[in-house]
Scaffold this motif. Sequence first.
Motif, mmCIF file in Angstrom:
data_model
loop_
_atom_site.group_PDB
_atom_site.id
_atom_site.type_symbol
_atom_site.label_atom_id
_atom_site.label_comp_id
_atom_site.label_asym_id
_atom_site.label_seq_id
_atom_site.Cartn_x
_atom_site.Cartn_y
_atom_site.Cartn_z
ATOM 1 N N CYS A 28 0.838 -1.192 0.000
ATOM 2 C CA CYS A 28 0.000 0.000 0.000
ATOM 3 C C CYS A 28 0.881 1.254 0.000
ATOM 4 O O CYS A 28 1.740 1.411 0.877
ATOM 5 C CB CYS A 28 -0.906 -0.011 1.227
ATOM 6 S SG CYS A 28 -1.857 1.502 1.416
ATOM 7 N N PRO A 29 0.698 2.164 -0.966
ATOM 8 C CA PRO A 29 1.531 3.368 -1.014
ATOM 9 C C PRO A 29 1.298 4.292 0.183
ATOM 10 O O PRO A 29 2.205 5.008 0.602
ATOM 11 C CB PRO A 29 1.139 4.045 -2.328
ATOM 12 C CG PRO A 29 -0.087 3.364 -2.802
ATOM 13 C CD PRO A 29 -0.203 2.054 -2.115
ATOM 14 N N GLY A 35 5.338 5.046 6.651
ATOM 15 C CA GLY A 35 6.506 4.441 7.285
ATOM 16 C C GLY A 35 7.619 5.449 7.485
ATOM 17 O O GLY A 35 8.378 5.383 8.449
ATOM 18 N N VAL A 36 7.709 6.412 6.590
ATOM 19 C CA VAL A 36 8.712 7.475 6.687
ATOM 20 C C VAL A 36 8.109 8.722 7.319
ATOM 21 O O VAL A 36 8.632 9.266 8.289
ATOM 22 C CB VAL A 36 9.262 7.829 5.284
ATOM 23 C CG1 VAL A 36 10.216 8.998 5.356
ATOM 24 C CG2 VAL A 36 9.915 6.623 4.650
ATOM 25 N N LEU A 37 6.992 9.176 6.787
ATOM 26 C CA LEU A 37 6.425 10.462 7.198
ATOM 27 C C LEU A 37 5.597 10.395 8.477
ATOM 28 O O LEU A 37 5.320 11.418 9.079
ATOM 29 C CB LEU A 37 5.555 11.022 6.071
ATOM 30 C CG LEU A 37 6.266 11.222 4.738
ATOM 31 C CD1 LEU A 37 5.287 11.684 3.676
ATOM 32 C CD2 LEU A 37 7.413 12.190 4.879
ATOM 33 N N GLU A 82 16.554 9.138 3.588
ATOM 34 C CA GLU A 82 15.436 8.916 2.652
ATOM 35 C C GLU A 82 15.475 9.855 1.450
ATOM 36 O O GLU A 82 14.662 9.740 0.543
ATOM 37 C CB GLU A 82 14.095 9.094 3.378
ATOM 38 C CG GLU A 82 13.759 7.984 4.334
ATOM 39 C CD GLU A 82 13.499 6.662 3.638
ATOM 40 O OE1 GLU A 82 13.025 6.653 2.485
ATOM 41 O OE2 GLU A 82 13.786 5.618 4.249
ATOM 42 N N GLY A 83 16.385 10.818 1.463
ATOM 43 C CA GLY A 83 16.490 11.751 0.342
ATOM 44 C C GLY A 83 15.456 12.857 0.371
ATOM 45 O O GLY A 83 15.176 13.484 -0.652
ATOM 46 N N ILE A 84 14.894 13.140 1.539
ATOM 47 C CA ILE A 84 13.856 14.174 1.677
ATOM 48 C C ILE A 84 14.477 15.529 2.006
ATOM 49 O O ILE A 84 13.985 16.570 1.578
ATOM 50 C CB ILE A 84 12.824 13.739 2.734
ATOM 51 C CG1 ILE A 84 12.049 12.525 2.190
ATOM 52 C CG2 ILE A 84 11.890 14.876 3.117
ATOM 53 C CD1 ILE A 84 11.164 11.834 3.193
ATOM 54 N N GLU A 106 10.233 18.524 -1.417
ATOM 55 C CA GLU A 106 9.294 19.543 -1.923
ATOM 56 C C GLU A 106 7.954 18.912 -2.296
ATOM 57 O O GLU A 106 6.912 19.544 -2.182
ATOM 58 C CB GLU A 106 9.884 20.258 -3.142
ATOM 59 C CG GLU A 106 11.043 21.182 -2.833
ATOM 60 C CD GLU A 106 10.617 22.529 -2.280
ATOM 61 O OE1 GLU A 106 9.485 22.969 -2.540
ATOM 62 O OE2 GLU A 106 11.433 23.152 -1.581
ATOM 63 N N ASP A 107 7.979 17.665 -2.738
ATOM 64 C CA ASP A 107 6.734 16.977 -3.104
ATOM 65 C C ASP A 107 5.843 16.687 -1.893
ATOM 66 O O ASP A 107 4.679 16.327 -2.060
ATOM 67 C CB ASP A 107 7.030 15.673 -3.843
ATOM 68 C CG ASP A 107 7.278 15.883 -5.325
ATOM 69 O OD1 ASP A 107 7.054 17.006 -5.824
ATOM 70 O OD2 ASP A 107 7.689 14.923 -5.997
ATOM 71 N N ILE A 108 6.368 16.831 -0.707
ATOM 72 C CA ILE A 108 5.573 16.626 0.509
ATOM 73 C C ILE A 108 4.778 17.885 0.864
ATOM 74 O O ILE A 108 3.739 17.804 1.522
ATOM 75 C CB ILE A 108 6.490 16.194 1.679
ATOM 76 C CG1 ILE A 108 7.168 14.873 1.334
ATOM 77 C CG2 ILE A 108 5.714 16.079 2.997
ATOM 78 C CD1 ILE A 108 8.315 14.501 2.259
ATOM 79 N N LEU A 109 5.214 19.047 0.409
ATOM 80 C CA LEU A 109 4.568 20.303 0.794
ATOM 81 C C LEU A 109 3.089 20.384 0.413
ATOM 82 O O LEU A 109 2.283 20.862 1.213
ATOM 83 C CB LEU A 109 5.370 21.489 0.259
ATOM 84 C CG LEU A 109 6.790 21.595 0.832
ATOM 85 C CD1 LEU A 109 7.515 22.793 0.240
ATOM 86 C CD2 LEU A 109 6.798 21.641 2.342
#
Length: 166
Positions: A28-29, A35-37, A82-84, A106-109
């Motif tokens: 599941c995405p 798991g990270v965020l 994680e490269g974030i 930036e894709d998390i914003l």
Amino acid sequence: MRYPNESEKRGNDGEECIIRPQVKIVNCPIKTSLGVLGKKWTMLIIRDIGFLKIKRFNRILESIPGLTPRVLSMRLKELEREGIIKCREDRNDQVIVLWSLTEKGEDILPILLMLTAFGSKWYPEFVFEDKKPRRLDEVFSQPETRQRILEYNKRYRFNHNERNQQ
């Protein structure tokens, strides 16, 4: 949780599934992303670095009450792994470590903006002094902020071919 496959068009209660992927999903995405965020303090650290442009360890620590130096250090290392986020050392008289978001970060914003919109609408008694719900455009009315929101929204409209080339 798992997504239903093509033969499972109905949920347990007999209703038709509204969101059903057209490709085979191994994990599941949402679960994978959380798991990270989903670790405590992570989204607030990303908020501070991405939106508030707080780049230094002690400033991040000051801006998030309850966060300890040990946990902040662990989260920063995890996010970097994680490269974030990325670390940059500024060498003047002394070494200063500065943190910033990567493209992945930036894709998390836009996700944080949606959480802001949700909290502003459904939890105004905790969010606003006057306890009145607000839309995102009421919370962020400055023209430059509105422009940034539009830019964030465009980030998720990527061309399939461009994405495969990365």
